[in-house]
Design a protein around this motif. Structure first.
Motif, short mmCIF file in Angstrom:
data_model
loop_
_atom_site.label_atom_id
_atom_site.label_comp_id
_atom_site.label_asym_id
_atom_site.label_seq_id
_atom_site.Cartn_x
_atom_site.Cartn_y
_atom_site.Cartn_z
N CYS A 17 0.19 7.59 10.73
CA CYS A 17 0.78 6.27 10.48
C CYS A 17 1.13 6.13 9.01
O CYS A 17 0.68 6.90 8.17
N LEU A 18 1.93 5.13 8.73
CA LEU A 18 2.26 4.74 7.37
C LEU A 18 1.68 3.36 7.16
O LEU A 18 1.97 2.44 7.94
N ILE A 19 0.85 3.21 6.17
CA ILE A 19 0.22 1.92 5.89
C ILE A 19 1.11 1.19 4.88
O ILE A 19 1.24 1.60 3.73
N TRP A 20 1.76 0.12 5.35
CA TRP A 20 2.69 -0.63 4.52
C TRP A 20 1.98 -1.62 3.62
O TRP A 20 2.31 -1.73 2.44
N GLU A 21 1.04 -2.38 4.19
CA GLU A 21 0.39 -3.45 3.43
C GLU A 21 -1.08 -3.56 3.84
O GLU A 21 -1.44 -3.23 4.96
N LEU A 22 -1.88 -4.07 2.90
CA LEU A 22 -3.30 -4.28 3.13
C LEU A 22 -3.72 -5.65 2.65
O LEU A 22 -3.09 -6.22 1.76
N ARG A 23 -4.77 -6.14 3.23
CA ARG A 23 -5.52 -7.27 2.68
C ARG A 23 -6.96 -7.05 3.12
O ARG A 23 -7.25 -6.15 3.90
N GLU A 38 2.84 1.42 10.41
CA GLU A 38 3.96 1.85 11.24
C GLU A 38 3.56 3.17 11.90
O GLU A 38 3.00 4.05 11.25
N VAL A 39 3.83 3.28 13.20
CA VAL A 39 3.52 4.49 13.97
C VAL A 39 4.78 4.99 14.66
O VAL A 39 5.80 4.29 14.69
N GLN A 40 4.72 6.18 15.22
CA GLN A 40 5.83 6.71 16.01
C GLN A 40 6.06 5.82 17.22
O GLN A 40 5.10 5.27 17.77
N SER A 87 -7.47 6.49 5.83
CA SER A 87 -6.51 6.92 4.82
C SER A 87 -7.28 7.47 3.63
O SER A 87 -7.99 6.72 2.95
N ILE A 88 -7.15 8.76 3.40
CA ILE A 88 -7.82 9.37 2.26
C ILE A 88 -7.25 8.82 0.97
O ILE A 88 -7.98 8.53 0.02
N ALA A 89 -5.94 8.61 0.92
CA ALA A 89 -5.28 8.10 -0.29
C ALA A 89 -5.78 6.71 -0.69
O ALA A 89 -5.79 6.37 -1.87
N LEU A 90 -6.19 5.91 0.30
CA LEU A 90 -6.67 4.55 0.03
C LEU A 90 -8.19 4.43 0.09
O LEU A 90 -8.72 3.34 -0.01
N PHE A 91 -8.89 5.57 0.28
CA PHE A 91 -10.35 5.57 0.44
C PHE A 91 -10.76 4.59 1.53
O PHE A 91 -11.63 3.75 1.33
N LEU A 92 -10.10 4.68 2.67
CA LEU A 92 -10.27 3.71 3.75
C LEU A 92 -10.72 4.40 5.04
O LEU A 92 -10.13 5.40 5.44
N ASN A 93 -11.75 3.86 5.66
CA ASN A 93 -12.26 4.33 6.95
C ASN A 93 -12.81 3.10 7.65
O ASN A 93 -13.93 2.68 7.40
N ALA A 133 0.84 -1.20 0.00
CA ALA A 133 0.00 0.00 0.00
C ALA A 133 0.88 1.25 0.00
O ALA A 133 0.73 2.12 -0.84
N PHE A 134 1.77 1.38 0.97
CA PHE A 134 2.70 2.48 1.15
C PHE A 134 2.03 3.84 0.99
O PHE A 134 2.37 4.65 0.13
N LYS A 135 1.03 4.08 1.84
CA LYS A 135 0.29 5.35 1.87
C LYS A 135 0.20 5.84 3.30
O LYS A 135 0.32 5.07 4.25
N THR A 136 -0.03 7.12 3.45
CA THR A 136 -0.18 7.69 4.78
C THR A 136 -1.62 7.53 5.27
O THR A 136 -2.55 7.36 4.48
N GLY A 137 -1.76 7.58 6.59
CA GLY A 137 -3.08 7.49 7.19
C GLY A 137 -3.02 7.98 8.62
O GLY A 137 -1.99 8.52 9.07
N GLN A 138 -4.11 7.79 9.34
CA GLN A 138 -4.18 8.14 10.75
C GLN A 138 -4.99 7.07 11.46
O GLN A 138 -5.90 6.47 10.87
#
Length: 93
Positions: free
Chosen positions: A30-36, A43-45, A58-64, A13-18
């Motif tokens: 967070c950084l979203i590395w992979e999805l299924r 990955e978080v701080q 994640s807006i970039a992945l249309f995910l909520n 995935a490699f997209k940003t999110g929260q």
């Protein structure tokens, strides 16, 4: 026959999110590395200490999606979507 989601491959995935959690509402980038279909690897701080139940957006992945933290190793976390059959996408405007 029921599908075994644990054998479903991870997709990059490699997209940003929260992730959102708590009351009052807190959030953590967070950084979203992979999805299924059933979850995500993020990955978080290092100082981020979210509870077991979070919402991944994640807006970039249309995910909520509401999630459950199932594993954590340092900054990396594995999340399982709370409702695997109904992934709630964000609607594009």
């Amino acid at each position: 026959m029921a599908e075994n989601r644990s054998e479903e491959p991870w997709r990059p995935a490699f997209k940003t999110g929260q992730i959102f959690f708590g009351d009052p509402q807190e959030c953590c980038d967070c950084l979203i590395w992979e999805l299924r279909t059933s979850g995500a690897r993020i990955e978080v701080q290092p100082e981020a200490m979210p509870p077991r139940a979070v919402r991944l957006i994640s807006i970039a992945l249309f995910l909520n999606q509401p999630c459950e933290v199932v594993a954590r190793d340092g900054r990396k976390m594995e999340l399982r979507f709370s409702s695997c059959t109904e992934r709630a996408p964000l609607r594009p405007r």
